[in-house]
Design a protein around this motif. Structure first.
Motif, short mmCIF file in Angstrom:
data_model
loop_
_atom_site.label_atom_id
_atom_site.label_comp_id
_atom_site.label_asym_id
_atom_site.label_seq_id
_atom_site.Cartn_x
_atom_site.Cartn_y
_atom_site.Cartn_z
N LYS A 153 -9.77 -0.16 1.78
CA LYS A 153 -8.77 0.31 0.82
C LYS A 153 -8.25 1.70 1.18
O LYS A 153 -7.08 2.00 0.96
N GLY A 175 0.82 -1.20 0.00
CA GLY A 175 0.00 0.00 0.00
C GLY A 175 0.85 1.25 0.00
O GLY A 175 2.08 1.20 -0.15
N THR A 216 -8.39 -7.74 0.29
CA THR A 216 -8.28 -6.30 0.12
C THR A 216 -9.66 -5.67 0.05
O THR A 216 -10.51 -6.09 -0.74
N TYR A 262 -3.59 3.95 1.93
CA TYR A 262 -4.20 3.22 0.82
C TYR A 262 -3.70 1.79 0.82
O TYR A 262 -2.48 1.54 0.80
N ASP A 279 -3.49 -1.57 -1.16
CA ASP A 279 -3.61 -2.08 -2.53
C ASP A 279 -3.74 -3.59 -2.58
O ASP A 279 -4.30 -4.14 -3.52
#
Length: 982
Positions: free
Chosen positions: A870, A818, A859, A842, A844
């Protein structure tokens, strides 16, 4: 119950304060100190042996914070040379956001996901949920992968994972929390796979500091109180310093659903019998297999065979207060073997938030033997007690009550039906017994009571010899955790007490006495008849007989001896080369003792009915098993920081940093960790950095020897129907070390054209091979259905029982990656100082692989007790103008999927969970003309009283309506108090 296998601990908001962002944090702390004289500087995350006086001036209130650096290294002296992202959060900011507890403030930051706290008490298996304690979880990788330090040294452990309950730390003395979020094992210890969290204390406080506060939710529950006092003074003409602190805090449990509409909805996920998606997320979900007063679920002939479709299964037992007897059982819609919508079925409930009572005491004394040698000693004692309702006791499915013909508690109207059917010529419908599914809401609920007591003694020295610094210490720590389940039904006694007859003298008595359980010589109390036919029917005497308390006592000990040496033996053309090396030896041991009934195999000799539970343990839940184990590790490391470029035509600076550590475990053998990283500053105000590391973690005592326990519930089959199971958890002595490969890269900006503005962006990628963890019963069942031989080896199905082992395993791989972003600005506005800070995380990728099955991408999953949104973010604004201060914070949790393994419209009707915003605000007033500068404050958390999204998950057959690992379940909470110092 999705991700227990990654349990609790971490910190974060991955901003590199080794970058220019650090300067902004320094300025913010300086302003706060100037106003309130409560020092909250940002400082270096490294053992105090190597930077013993970086915060020495904090007690005087006049420190020049430009000298304070954050490095995330044992050798770096310039924070700008650190290639590893580091986060620093000042204690004052944490108090503004969440005045009740430092951990509550940390858990609001994006890098914290899946931490355990009082709101999660009872939400998941007590062995992994922390039981109401505050165990921090960095990146949802688990407490066991985050190394927690107190002033640069290992904090005292509070669980078999070796993790620390933050409740037990001296919170009033905490200046800030520093976090290294990548490549930390080689420098700090082979267990730091996810990173390092360091709680830095104000060691040189002079004077007194006091804090008193109280809080309550706007629904009138969850009351809290806290009082803390800390003081420090010098002695021996300033060569010595003494520091003492004490703190007491209490928060009441929240058990009322009233006033919380989301909790009253009765949300759940159940099989869909109406066609369409296999499962539906629905409201008004009740049990179809049980009623509060008991529902007849099966009618049996005298030979024990069931009578299919018997009309008596359409009845339940009326409330005893209304005279008892039979009432029609009103069927709901969308009925399945376990659940229905609406109707008369019972609905289980549990605590919204657990109660927590904690206290801690801390003392430290230091003395300068010479100008370059200081010795010190520390002692810490902490006590916490968490109490919460787990669930009402229950008897249904395999443990349903068996009531036999002639039981004198059978209502007259039902006994007449039985007699009539048994007297006619048709013997096929003769009734010998019937099974009753019952939610025992008239029993006292099963409650957990967890008492943790931790103490540590530590002694050490710090010395300087020219360009070299030497520091060492020895510590001994012990934690004792008593975990008790009160009002826990004892199987054999329940079965015996429910099977009653009328004696010759007309009295009602048990048909048989159960065989005494436990060690030889233990005598069971005389059986007391139990009437379960109708709500309110059980007598207090019967409840006293069938209910008990099972207890487990954990003793965890840790001895640590460490020495660290660092210096600058030579220089290159670009500056001094820093080298550090050291060694550490650590021994940890754990022992668990339990009560006799938990270790005894139930014996149903002479007792009819409830005789199919099997396994070890006589209680309905818990049944922890004794363990004893020891683990010893010896480690040595070397680290170097080498400058290669300074003020040249091709860049402003270039530095590299590397470390190697070797750890020898007596279980797991020898392992090597390493890291290599660099920082390049092409132009002033722009820094690029990257780190690559290999991190290795051997199994801890809990994972090796684990407290075994027995639980029961239901799992969802691939066709959407449910099936009952009994599960057994525990450790696995055959575990091998897990290996993690970590890569981080980032940029930090502090443009001269924008004074006061800073920005950092950091990318991370962590891959853990052979990851140690336990799957939940549902995950184990799902993975077996998907073809995993490893999962299927832990599933045993017989005609009468499904048994699932949830012991610790070496799973294939866990991968996560992330980006973390921080933006900040500080400046003068309208005669005051305004600072803003935005932290964004964030995610990923978060993928788990189990041997023999396809990887599962979690995720974005925010339901099912998972914590992988996310996007998460925190935006704060802090404004000071004279005596008035205002702090406002917005927290954001992105929308996500309910369950990554489900397909909307196919296996579930709705697989989405909406986003949530939460607002927190604090207003404070400081009497600046008073020497003690008393400060009054009022904080409102969840100011606009936002309900959590509906994302139900099942604990057996009990549903909780939302995910407490992510969302606020308390509602608006107001805290008021005051602070001052002398």
């Amino acid at each position: 119950m999705r991700h227990h296998w990654l349990t609790t601990a971490s910190v974060g908001a991955l901003v590199s304060l080794a970058s220019p962002m650090h300067a902004d944090a320094q300025e913010a702390a300086t302003a706060a100190d100037t106003q309130a004289e409560a020092r909250t500087p940002d400082q270096v995350l490294q053992p105090v042996e190597e930077a013993p006086e970086t915060a020495a001036s904090s007690s005087a209130g006049t420190a020049d914070l430009s000298d304070i650096i954050v490095t995330g290294s044992r050798v770096l002296r310039d924070g700008g040379a650190s290639p590893t992202p580091v986060t620093v959060v000042a204690a004052e900011q944490l108090q503004l956001a969440a005045p009740g507890n430092v951990a509550d403030g940390l858990n609001q930051l994006p890098a914290f996901r899946g931490s355990s706290r009082p709101q999660t008490a009872g939400a998941i298996n007590l062995a992994t949920s922390g039981g109401g304690g505050n165990f921090l979880n960095l990146r949802n990788l688990g407490v066991q992968r985050t190394l927690t330090l107190l002033d640069g040294r290992r904090a005292p452990p509070s669980a078999t994972t070796g993790a620390t309950d933050v409740n037990l730390l001296p919170q009033l003395l905490i200046q800030r929390v520093d976090t290294v979020t990548g490549g930390a094992s080689a420098a700090y210890g082979s267990d730091a796979v996810a990173g390092v969290v360091n709680f830095v204390l104000d060691r040189n406080l002079t004077g007194l500091r006091t804090e008193v506060q109280a809080g309550i939710s706007t629904r009138g529950d969850g009351g809290s109180q806290k009082v803390a006092l800390a003081g420090g003074t010098s002695f021996a003409d300033g060569r010595g310093h003494l520091l003492l602190s004490g703190e007491y805090a209490n928060s009441d449990p929240i058990e009322r659903y009233e006033g919380r509409d989301w909790a009253l909805l009765g949300a759940g996920i159940i099989p869909n019998t109406a066609g369409g998606a296999t499962q539906i997320r629905a409201t008004n979900v009740n049990l179809n297999i049980a009623a509060n007063g008991g529902r007849i679920v099966t009618v049996r002939r005298p030979n024990g065979t069931a009578i299919a479709g018997d009309p008596l299964t359409n009845f339940e037992f009326a409330n005893a207060a209304s005279g008892g007897g039979l009432d029609p059982f009103v069927a709901g819609t969308n009925r399945s073997a376990q659940f229905q919508q609406g109707g008369d079925g019972a609905r289980q409930s549990t605590s919204i938030s657990g109660g927590l009572q904690r206290s801690n005491f801390f003392g430290r004394a230091s003395y300068e033997l010479a100008d370059n040698v200081t010795v010190f000693a520390e002692g810490i004692y902490g006590r916490s007690r968490s109490r919460f309702k787990i669930l009402p006791s229950f008897n249904y499915n395999a443990t349903a009550y068996q009531i036999y013909n002639g039981n004198p508690f059978i209502p007259a109207d039902l006994q007449r039906i039985i007699d009539t059917r048994n007297s006619d010529a048709d013997t096929t419908n003769d009734i010998g017994s019937f099974a009753v599914g019952r939610l025992n809401s008239d029993f006292p609920p099963i409650t957990a009571d967890i008492l943790t007591r931790t103490w540590r003694g530590l002694g050490g020295f710090e010395a300087t010899f020219g360009d070299w610094e030497v520091g060492g210490y020895f510590s001994h720590a012990e934690s004792r955790v008593r975990q008790a389940y009160h009002n826990n039904p004892i199987y054999s006694r329940v079965a015996a007490a429910a099977d009653v007859v009328r004696a010759a003298d007309g009295s009602i008595t048990c048909r048989a006495q159960p065989v005494p359980q436990g060690p030889v010589g233990v005598v069971s109390p005389p059986c007391v008849p139990l009437n379960i036919l109708g709500s309110g029917s059980p007598s207090q005497a019967a409840l006293g007989y069938v209910l008990g308390t099972n207890v487990s006592d954990l003793t965890y000990k840790q001895d640590v001896a460490a020495i660290n040496i660092s210096g600058t033996p030579f220089a290159t053309w670009a500056g001094d080369v820093s080298i550090g090396f050291g060694a550490e030896a650590r021994q940890e041991s754990a022992a668990v003792t339990v009560d006799a009934l938990s270790t005894a195999v139930p014996n149903f000799t002479g007792v009819r009915g409830l005789n199919v539970t099997g396994g070890t343990g006589n209680y309905q839940i818990g049944n922890a098993q004794p363990i004893a184990g020891r683990n010893t590790v010896r480690e040595a490391y070397v680290e170097a920081a080498v400058p290669l470029l300074k003020e040249s035509a091709i860049g402003h600076a270039l530095d590299i940093n590397g470390a190697v550590r070797y750890a020898d475990y007596d279980r797991g053998g020898g392992v090597t960790t390493w890291k290599i990283g660099g920082v390049y500053e092409p132009v002033e105000g722009v820094r690029l950095r990257a780190t690559r590391s290999r991190d290795i973690r051997a199994a801890n005592i809990g994972e090796l020897f684990g407290v075994g326990s027995q639980n029961q519930g239901t799992v969802i089959q691939p066709n959407g129907t449910t099936i009952s199971y009994i599960s057994y958890s525990g450790g696995n002595p055959d575990l091998v070390p897990e290996t993690a490969d970590t890569f981080t890269a980032g940029i930090a900006l502090q443009p001269r054209a924008l004074p006061g503005f800073t920005a950092t962006v950091d990318y991370y990628n962590i891959e853990i091979g052979g990851v140690i963890g336990s799957l939940t019963a549902q995950q184990t069942y799902d993975q077996c259905a998907a073809g995993s031989a490893l999962a299927c080896s832990n599933v045993v199905a017989t005609p009468t029982r499904l048994t699932i082992s949830t012991r610790q395993l070496n799973l294939n791989r866990l991968e996560t990656r992330g980006v973390d972003v921080e933006l900040g600005w500080r400046g003068d506005v309208a005669g005051g100082q305004l600072s803003t800070r935005l932290l964004l995380g964030y995610l990923d990728k978060y993928v788990l692989s189990v041997p023999g099955a396809a990887p599962i991408d979690y995720t974005g999953e925010v339901g099912q007790l998972n914590a992988n949104p996310k996007w998460t973010g925190v935006f704060s604004v802090n404004y000071d103008n004279g005596p008035i201060g205002l702090f406002v914070q917005e927290r954001y949790i992105h929308k996500g999927v309910y369950n990554s393994t489900l397909v909307e419209g196919v296996t579930v009707n709705d697989n989405s969970v909406p986003a949530r915003w939460y607002t927190d605000a604090t207003i404070r007033f400081t009497l600046e003309d008073n020497a003690s500068k008393p400060q009054l404050f009022v904080t409102a958390n969840n100011l606009f009283d936002r309900d959590p999204p509906i994302a139900p998950y099942a604990l057996g057959t009990i549903f909780r309506a939302t995910n407490p690992l992510l969302y606020d379940v308390v509602g608006r909470y107001v805290t008021a108090g005051f602070r001052f110092r002398f």
